[in-house]
Design a protein around this motif. Structure first.
Motif, PDB file in Angstrom:
ATOM      1  N   GLU A  88      27.728   4.413 -11.475  1.00 18.41           N
ATOM      2  CA  GLU A  88      26.357   4.819 -11.760  1.00 18.41           C
ATOM      3  C   GLU A  88      26.103   6.286 -11.371  1.00 18.41           C
ATOM      4  O   GLU A  88      25.205   6.922 -11.918  1.00 18.41           O
ATOM      5  N   HIS A  89      26.886   6.814 -10.437  1.00 20.09           N
ATOM      6  CA  HIS A  89      26.675   8.215 -10.031  1.00 20.09           C
ATOM      7  C   HIS A  89      26.878   9.153 -11.214  1.00 20.09           C
ATOM      8  O   HIS A  89      26.072  10.044 -11.468  1.00 20.09           O
ATOM      9  N   THR A  90      27.987   8.949 -11.943  1.00 22.90           N
ATOM     10  CA  THR A  90      28.246   9.841 -13.074  1.00 22.90           C
ATOM     11  C   THR A  90      27.294   9.522 -14.229  1.00 22.90           C
ATOM     12  O   THR A  90      26.897  10.407 -14.983  1.00 22.90           O
ATOM     13  N   GLU A  91      26.921   8.270 -14.342  1.00 23.54           N
ATOM     14  CA  GLU A  91      26.028   7.872 -15.440  1.00 23.54           C
ATOM     15  C   GLU A  91      24.649   8.530 -15.289  1.00 23.54           C
ATOM     16  O   GLU A  91      24.119   9.119 -16.228  1.00 23.54           O
ATOM     17  N   LEU A  92      24.100   8.447 -14.070  1.00 26.93           N
ATOM     18  CA  LEU A  92      22.785   9.067 -13.868  1.00 26.93           C
ATOM     19  C   LEU A  92      22.887  10.591 -13.930  1.00 26.93           C
ATOM     20  O   LEU A  92      21.985  11.273 -14.420  1.00 26.93           O
ATOM     21  N   ALA A  93      24.013  11.123 -13.440  1.00 25.22           N
ATOM     22  CA  ALA A  93      24.163  12.581 -13.413  1.00 25.22           C
ATOM     23  C   ALA A  93      24.004  13.162 -14.825  1.00 25.22           C
ATOM     24  O   ALA A  93      23.404  14.224 -15.002  1.00 25.22           O
ATOM     25  N   TRP A  94      24.511  12.456 -15.838  1.00 22.56           N
ATOM     26  CA  TRP A  94      24.381  12.994 -17.204  1.00 22.56           C
ATOM     27  C   TRP A  94      22.918  13.108 -17.615  1.00 22.56           C
ATOM     28  O   TRP A  94      22.474  14.144 -18.118  1.00 22.56           O
ATOM     29  N   VAL A  95      22.172  12.044 -17.369  1.00 22.77           N
ATOM     30  CA  VAL A  95      20.756  12.071 -17.742  1.00 22.77           C
ATOM     31  C   VAL A  95      20.042  13.196 -16.984  1.00 22.77           C
ATOM     32  O   VAL A  95      19.267  13.958 -17.567  1.00 22.77           O
ATOM     33  N   LEU A  96      20.348  13.320 -15.707  1.00 21.92           N
ATOM     34  CA  LEU A  96      19.687  14.362 -14.911  1.00 21.92           C
ATOM     35  C   LEU A  96      20.109  15.765 -15.339  1.00 21.92           C
ATOM     36  O   LEU A  96      19.322  16.713 -15.275  1.00 21.92           O
ATOM     37  N   LEU A 323      17.383   4.412 -18.058  1.00 17.24           N
ATOM     38  CA  LEU A 323      17.813   4.329 -19.462  1.00 17.24           C
ATOM     39  C   LEU A 323      16.662   3.818 -20.329  1.00 17.24           C
ATOM     40  O   LEU A 323      16.415   4.326 -21.426  1.00 17.24           O
ATOM     41  N   ARG A 324      15.953   2.834 -19.815  1.00 15.57           N
ATOM     42  CA  ARG A 324      14.838   2.279 -20.567  1.00 15.57           C
ATOM     43  C   ARG A 324      13.743   3.326 -20.760  1.00 15.57           C
ATOM     44  O   ARG A 324      13.231   3.524 -21.858  1.00 15.57           O
ATOM     45  N   ARG A 325      13.429   4.044 -19.680  1.00  9.32           N
ATOM     46  CA  ARG A 325      12.350   5.036 -19.770  1.00  9.32           C
ATOM     47  C   ARG A 325      12.692   6.166 -20.739  1.00  9.32           C
ATOM     48  O   ARG A 325      11.818   6.712 -21.415  1.00  9.32           O
ATOM     49  N   VAL A 326      13.962   6.528 -20.793  1.00 11.33           N
ATOM     50  CA  VAL A 326      14.370   7.659 -21.618  1.00 11.33           C
ATOM     51  C   VAL A 326      14.577   7.234 -23.066  1.00 11.33           C
ATOM     52  O   VAL A 326      14.631   8.079 -23.979  1.00 11.33           O
ATOM     53  N   GLY A 327      14.696   5.927 -23.283  1.00 12.72           N
ATOM     54  CA  GLY A 327      14.950   5.459 -24.644  1.00 12.72           C
ATOM     55  C   GLY A 327      16.431   5.346 -24.949  1.00 12.72           C
ATOM     56  O   GLY A 327      16.891   5.596 -26.068  1.00 12.72           O
ATOM     57  N   LEU A 328      17.201   5.002 -23.918  1.00 12.07           N
ATOM     58  CA  LEU A 328      18.649   4.898 -24.105  1.00 12.07           C
ATOM     59  C   LEU A 328      19.147   3.462 -23.999  1.00 12.07           C
ATOM     60  O   LEU A 328      20.353   3.241 -24.008  1.00 12.07           O
ATOM     61  N   ASP A 329      18.236   2.505 -23.865  1.00  8.67           N
ATOM     62  CA  ASP A 329      18.758   1.133 -23.745  1.00  8.67           C
ATOM     63  C   ASP A 329      19.055   0.541 -25.131  1.00  8.67           C
ATOM     64  O   ASP A 329      19.920  -0.308 -25.261  1.00  8.67           O
ATOM     65  N   ALA A 330      18.367   1.058 -26.135  1.00  8.29           N
ATOM     66  CA  ALA A 330      18.662   0.702 -27.536  1.00  8.29           C
ATOM     67  C   ALA A 330      18.981  -0.777 -27.749  1.00  8.29           C
ATOM     68  O   ALA A 330      20.010  -1.127 -28.323  1.00  8.29           O
ATOM     69  N   THR A 331      18.102  -1.617 -27.234  1.00  4.85           N
ATOM     70  CA  THR A 331      18.287  -3.068 -27.427  1.00  4.85           C
ATOM     71  C   THR A 331      17.808  -3.453 -28.831  1.00  4.85           C
ATOM     72  O   THR A 331      16.732  -3.017 -29.255  1.00  4.85           O
TER      73      THR A 331
END
Ligand code: TRP
Length: 333
Positions: A88-96, A323-331
């Motif tokens: 999750e560290h690298t995953e969040l880092a991209w969004v940030l 991810l949900r807030r940014v619109g990246l969950d794409a469900t």
């Protein structure tokens, strides 16, 4: 009781010194209190922003974890983990990264320093390093970030990133605060007391490594540079003696006045031996425990596995929300 979260990280890059001990490790252990939960990570992802030998990096990462345990990090009060074990560290880092301006990163003094020192390897990771650090912090909704003075600017950037994200997408993050030790930042080199004690100093007599043998600690203090005046006083004009006195106070809990009174009228030799004794008294049990833990591979692995699992469960919640807030969950609904 709603517990507040503490988070910090340490890079596994080389020798840890008395400065790291007083400025970081020792406080980390003291911050483990009933009204808090702590996350402490060995920041190995940060370490590869400068060139590393793979085998040495792995070894030092595990040694750093063992040293943290030896310094009193208690797996019941803290999640102790290796940064790369929690994706999750690298995953969040991209969004940030996408919410951080180049102008902000350009202002980071550590980046400027490091790009001078590693002019042949000014990589993008070195530049975005503070964003990864912001991810470390924000993933756990940490309120308190114990760091040395040199990291204050990075914590402030993490605050700015959190505030901006919260404004754009709603309150996803707790805005963190740095906790800077008053004494810790001040441990100076033993050979040039106008400079900070640093593990990257080519002269090993300039620093005390946390793992230095007691006889080596004594020898290094005895050789510490002072001056020719022979006066025991806290005095910026006499940085050598002042440094020894302040190390003595840090390790004995005495006040500067008490220390000055204790050694008044005596030579520097007495003070040097007393400082060495005080430091050894605190470090020797840690060193013994560290050696013991390095042989307890199964235990070390179980602590780190549990720590990572605990970290992951908190971190995942934050990332899913982001991810949900940014619109990246794409469900697909
Ligand atoms: N960058 C910090 C240092 O070099 C280590 C670190 C990584 C850290 N992630 C962190 C510190 C998160 C505090 C919080 O000292």
């Amino acid at each position: 009781m709603e517990k507040k979260t503490v988070l910090s990280g340490i890079q596994p890059s080389g020798i840890l010194t008395l400065g790291n001990y007083v400025g970081a490790l020792r406080n980390w252990s003291l911050l483990q209190q009933d009204d808090r939960f702590c996350y402490y990570c060995v920041a190995n992802l940060h370490a590869i922003t400068v060139k590393q030998d793979a085998e040495a990096l792995n070894r030092r990462t595990l040694e750093a974890a063992a040293l943290l345990l030896a310094c009193g990090i208690d797996p019941k009060r803290s999640a102790l983990f290796i940064q790369s074990h929690v994706k999750e560290h690298t995953e969040l880092a991209w969004v940030l990264n996408c919410g951080t301006y180049i102008g902000e990163l350009n202002r980071m003094t550590q980046f400027k320093d490091k790009s001078q020192r590693h002019a042949d390897n000014i990589n993008a990771g070195l530049f975005t390093y503070p964003v990864l650090m912001a991810a470390d912090i924000l993933l756990y909704q940490a309120s308190y970030i114990p760091v040395g003075k040199d990291q204050k600017q990075h914590v402030e950037l993490a605050r700015d990133i959190a505030i901006r994200f919260n404004k754009n997408y709603g309150d996803a993050f707790i805005v963190p605060e740095p906790i800077i030790p008053k004494l810790g930042g001040k441990i100076m080199s033993l050979t040039d007391p106008t400079k900070k004690m640093s593990k990257s100093d080519p002269n090993p007599n300039s620093y005390i490594a946390i793992t230095d043998e007691p006889s080596v600690i004594l020898k290094k203090f005895k050789r510490a540079v002072t001056d020719s005046e022979g006066i025991i006083a806290y005095d910026p004009e006499r940085p050598g003696v002042t440094n020894l006195l302040s190390i003595y106070c840090t390790f004995t809990g005495k006040t500067p006045e008490e220390a000055v009174a204790e050694f008044a009228g005596q030579g520097y030799g007495k003070l040097k031996t007393a400082v060495a004794d005080a430091v050894i008294a605190e470090l020797e049990p840690i060193q013994n425990e560290y050696k013991r833990l390095l042989d307890e591979k199964t235990y070390l692995k179980s602590v780190l596995d549990d720590g990572a699992a605990q970290a992951r469960s908190t971190a995942r919640k934050t990332v899913d929300d982001v991810l949900r807030r940014v619109g990246l969950d794409a469900t697909v609904m």
